[in-house]
Design a protein around this motif. Sequence first.
Motif, PDB file in Angstrom:
ATOM      1  N   GLU A 121       0.822  -1.213   0.000  1.00  0.00           N
ATOM      2  CA  GLU A 121       0.000   0.000   0.000  1.00  0.00           C
ATOM      3  C   GLU A 121       0.853   1.258   0.000  1.00  0.00           C
ATOM      4  N   ILE A 122       2.123   1.147   0.410  1.00  0.00           N
ATOM      5  CA  ILE A 122       3.070   2.263   0.342  1.00  0.00           C
ATOM      6  C   ILE A 122       4.311   1.748  -0.387  1.00  0.00           C
ATOM      7  N   VAL A 123       4.628   2.379  -1.505  1.00  0.00           N
ATOM      8  CA  VAL A 123       5.707   1.879  -2.356  1.00  0.00           C
ATOM      9  C   VAL A 123       6.683   3.020  -2.636  1.00  0.00           C
ATOM     10  N   ALA A 124       7.966   2.720  -2.556  1.00  0.00           N
ATOM     11  CA  ALA A 124       8.989   3.718  -2.882  1.00  0.00           C
ATOM     12  C   ALA A 124       9.004   3.970  -4.381  1.00  0.00           C
ATOM     13  N   THR A 125       9.098   5.236  -4.761  1.00  0.00           N
ATOM     14  CA  THR A 125       9.142   5.602  -6.179  1.00  0.00           C
ATOM     15  C   THR A 125      10.543   5.996  -6.632  1.00  0.00           C
ATOM     16  N   HIS A 126      11.329   6.549  -5.724  1.00  0.00           N
ATOM     17  CA  HIS A 126      12.694   6.935  -6.087  1.00  0.00           C
ATOM     18  C   HIS A 126      13.546   5.674  -6.228  1.00  0.00           C
ATOM     19  N   PRO A 127      14.353   5.582  -7.273  1.00  0.00           N
ATOM     20  CA  PRO A 127      15.158   4.362  -7.488  1.00  0.00           C
ATOM     21  C   PRO A 127      16.094   4.033  -6.311  1.00  0.00           C
ATOM     22  N   LEU A 128      16.676   5.057  -5.711  1.00  0.00           N
ATOM     23  CA  LEU A 128      17.577   4.803  -4.598  1.00  0.00           C
ATOM     24  C   LEU A 128      16.823   4.265  -3.384  1.00  0.00           C
ATOM     25  N   LEU A 129      15.638   4.816  -3.109  1.00  0.00           N
ATOM     26  CA  LEU A 129      14.831   4.329  -1.992  1.00  0.00           C
ATOM     27  C   LEU A 129      14.380   2.892  -2.230  1.00  0.00           C
ATOM     28  N   ARG A 130      14.041   2.563  -3.452  1.00  0.00           N
ATOM     29  CA  ARG A 130      13.637   1.193  -3.765  1.00  0.00           C
ATOM     30  C   ARG A 130      14.797   0.241  -3.529  1.00  0.00           C
ATOM     31  N   LEU A 131      16.000   0.670  -3.850  1.00  0.00           N
ATOM     32  CA  LEU A 131      17.178  -0.162  -3.607  1.00  0.00           C
ATOM     33  C   LEU A 131      17.436  -0.328  -2.110  1.00  0.00           C
ATOM     34  N   VAL A 132      17.254   0.771  -1.364  1.00  0.00           N
ATOM     35  CA  VAL A 132      17.446   0.712   0.083  1.00  0.00           C
ATOM     36  C   VAL A 132      16.438  -0.234   0.726  1.00  0.00           C
ATOM     37  N   MET A 133      15.179  -0.189   0.300  1.00  0.00           N
ATOM     38  CA  MET A 133      14.172  -1.074   0.858  1.00  0.00           C
ATOM     39  C   MET A 133      14.444  -2.534   0.524  1.00  0.00           C
ATOM     40  N   ALA A 134      14.929  -2.786  -0.667  1.00  0.00           N
ATOM     41  CA  ALA A 134      15.287  -4.157  -1.025  1.00  0.00           C
ATOM     42  C   ALA A 134      16.447  -4.656  -0.165  1.00  0.00           C
ATOM     43  N   PHE A 135      17.409  -3.770   0.062  1.00  0.00           N
ATOM     44  CA  PHE A 135      18.540  -4.146   0.916  1.00  0.00           C
ATOM     45  C   PHE A 135      18.070  -4.406   2.340  1.00  0.00           C
ATOM     46  N   GLN A 136      17.116  -3.608   2.827  1.00  0.00           N
ATOM     47  CA  GLN A 136      16.594  -3.827   4.176  1.00  0.00           C
ATOM     48  C   GLN A 136      15.881  -5.169   4.269  1.00  0.00           C
ATOM     49  N   ALA A 137      15.152  -5.560   3.252  1.00  0.00           N
ATOM     50  CA  ALA A 137      14.478  -6.860   3.260  1.00  0.00           C
ATOM     51  C   ALA A 137      15.493  -7.992   3.348  1.00  0.00           C
ATOM     52  N   VAL A 138      16.591  -7.870   2.609  1.00  0.00           N
ATOM     53  CA  VAL A 138      17.654  -8.878   2.687  1.00  0.00           C
ATOM     54  C   VAL A 138      18.272  -8.891   4.082  1.00  0.00           C
ATOM     55  N   ALA A 139      18.490  -7.689   4.634  1.00  0.00           N
ATOM     56  CA  ALA A 139      19.055  -7.604   5.980  1.00  0.00           C
ATOM     57  C   ALA A 139      18.105  -8.204   7.012  1.00  0.00           C
ATOM     58  N   GLY A 140      16.797  -8.000   6.835  1.00  0.00           N
ATOM     59  CA  GLY A 140      15.833  -8.581   7.759  1.00  0.00           C
ATOM     60  C   GLY A 140      15.861 -10.097   7.733  1.00  0.00           C
ATOM     61  N   PHE A 141      15.951 -10.667   6.540  1.00  0.00           N
ATOM     62  CA  PHE A 141      16.055 -12.120   6.437  1.00  0.00           C
ATOM     63  C   PHE A 141      17.357 -12.610   7.070  1.00  0.00           C
ATOM     64  N   GLY A 142      18.446 -11.852   6.854  1.00  0.00           N
ATOM     65  CA  GLY A 142      19.719 -12.227   7.467  1.00  0.00           C
ATOM     66  C   GLY A 142      19.676 -12.134   8.978  1.00  0.00           C
ATOM     67  N   LEU A 143      18.980 -11.119   9.510  1.00  0.00           N
ATOM     68  CA  LEU A 143      18.865 -10.969  10.957  1.00  0.00           C
ATOM     69  C   LEU A 143      18.085 -12.135  11.564  1.00  0.00           C
ATOM     70  N   LEU A 144      17.017 -12.559  10.893  1.00  0.00           N
ATOM     71  CA  LEU A 144      16.252 -13.713  11.374  1.00  0.00           C
ATOM     72  C   LEU A 144      17.124 -14.963  11.388  1.00  0.00           C
ATOM     73  N   THR A 145      17.875 -15.171  10.327  1.00  0.00           N
ATOM     74  CA  THR A 145      18.763 -16.334  10.261  1.00  0.00           C
ATOM     75  C   THR A 145      19.830 -16.268  11.339  1.00  0.00           C
ATOM     76  N   ALA A 146      20.352 -15.065  11.572  1.00  0.00           N
ATOM     77  CA  ALA A 146      21.413 -14.903  12.574  1.00  0.00           C
ATOM     78  C   ALA A 146      20.910 -15.220  13.974  1.00  0.00           C
ATOM     79  N   THR A 147      19.700 -14.775  14.296  1.00  0.00           N
ATOM     80  CA  THR A 147      19.176 -15.033  15.640  1.00  0.00           C
ATOM     81  C   THR A 147      18.922 -16.520  15.853  1.00  0.00           C
ATOM     82  N   VAL A 148      18.405 -17.203  14.838  1.00  0.00           N
ATOM     83  CA  VAL A 148      18.197 -18.654  14.956  1.00  0.00           C
ATOM     84  C   VAL A 148      19.534 -19.367  15.126  1.00  0.00           C
ATOM     85  N   SER A 149      20.542 -18.958  14.343  1.00  0.00           N
ATOM     86  CA  SER A 149      21.872 -19.572  14.467  1.00  0.00           C
ATOM     87  C   SER A 149      22.466 -19.323  15.847  1.00  0.00           C
ATOM     88  N   TRP A 150      22.255 -18.143  16.394  1.00  0.00           N
ATOM     89  CA  TRP A 150      22.776 -17.808  17.722  1.00  0.00           C
ATOM     90  C   TRP A 150      22.200 -18.742  18.781  1.00  0.00           C
TER      91      TRP A 150
END
Length: 296
Positions: A121-150
């Motif tokens: 319902e809320i989508v980034a329109t600026h190309p740089l913001l879209r890249l930042v949000m994609a990177f955050q999604a990857v970081a979120g998945f990595g954080l979940l994996t890291a906590t389980v591994s811990w």
Amino acid sequence: MNFEDALLTVIGAALILLMVADVFHTLLYPHGSGPVGRTIMRGFWLLSRRLRGGASSIAAPLAMAAVIAAWAALAAVGWALLYLPHLSNGFTYSADVPRQADFAEALYISLVALSTAGFGEIVATHPLLRLVMAFQAVAGFGLLTATVSWILQTYPALSRRRALAHQLNLFREAAGPSGIASLDARHAAGLLESMAENVASVSIDLLSFHETYYFHEVEQRGSLPATIAYAHHLASDAQGSDNPELRFAGRMLYAALDDLAEVLRGKFGHVGSTSSDVFDHYELHHRHRRPPEPRP
């Protein structure tokens, strides 16, 4: 970008870097722990001891949950501060979604991206913001994996520590008051060498998994602080034996115990000029015995 927006961006980036550094030092750095995780673990430990008069068995699990929550909060707030200056012109909204352009909305966008929910319902329109949000999604998945591994890395280390405590208690019960003198020298040497190997593993675990130190055992039988002094007694007896194999095993166990005492002294602040003194302080710190009464 004005000064206020630049300041928000800098603060947000700093929070993200702090989260990344803390996760790196806690999970990937062999002999380290992140400042956020270390502070939270120690804070819960000290608070538990002060409130209860002794360490609580739930303090460390609660502290681990608090560390994970702190990592998630740092990531969510950090990215929210990056998005906040761009809410007015960097995002497009669905027709039925009002534009608030405040921190709560930026935090919502950040949480959706971090959790990879992607409501749309809320989508980034600026190309740089879209890249930042994609990177955050990857970081979120990595954080979940890291906590389980811990979590999966922590509990095997605790099991090795408990197994050593049980091994020492079983040896004490089987050998009786005579200790190693009641056993065949070669058989006793093999048992002491096995203990030395297990003590070395516990030392490595305490260096690699700093948080395991703060787990308190309810039962004294499974508590290493309550049993490690007996291992020191066995090593001393073995070094005084006439059998060369038993003397060598005693030296191995003594060296492993010295290494463990050095870890307890250097990483966790236990005091004592000898390994025996350090182990006494370790036992007292975990409240498995009362401090000696002052002499009149």
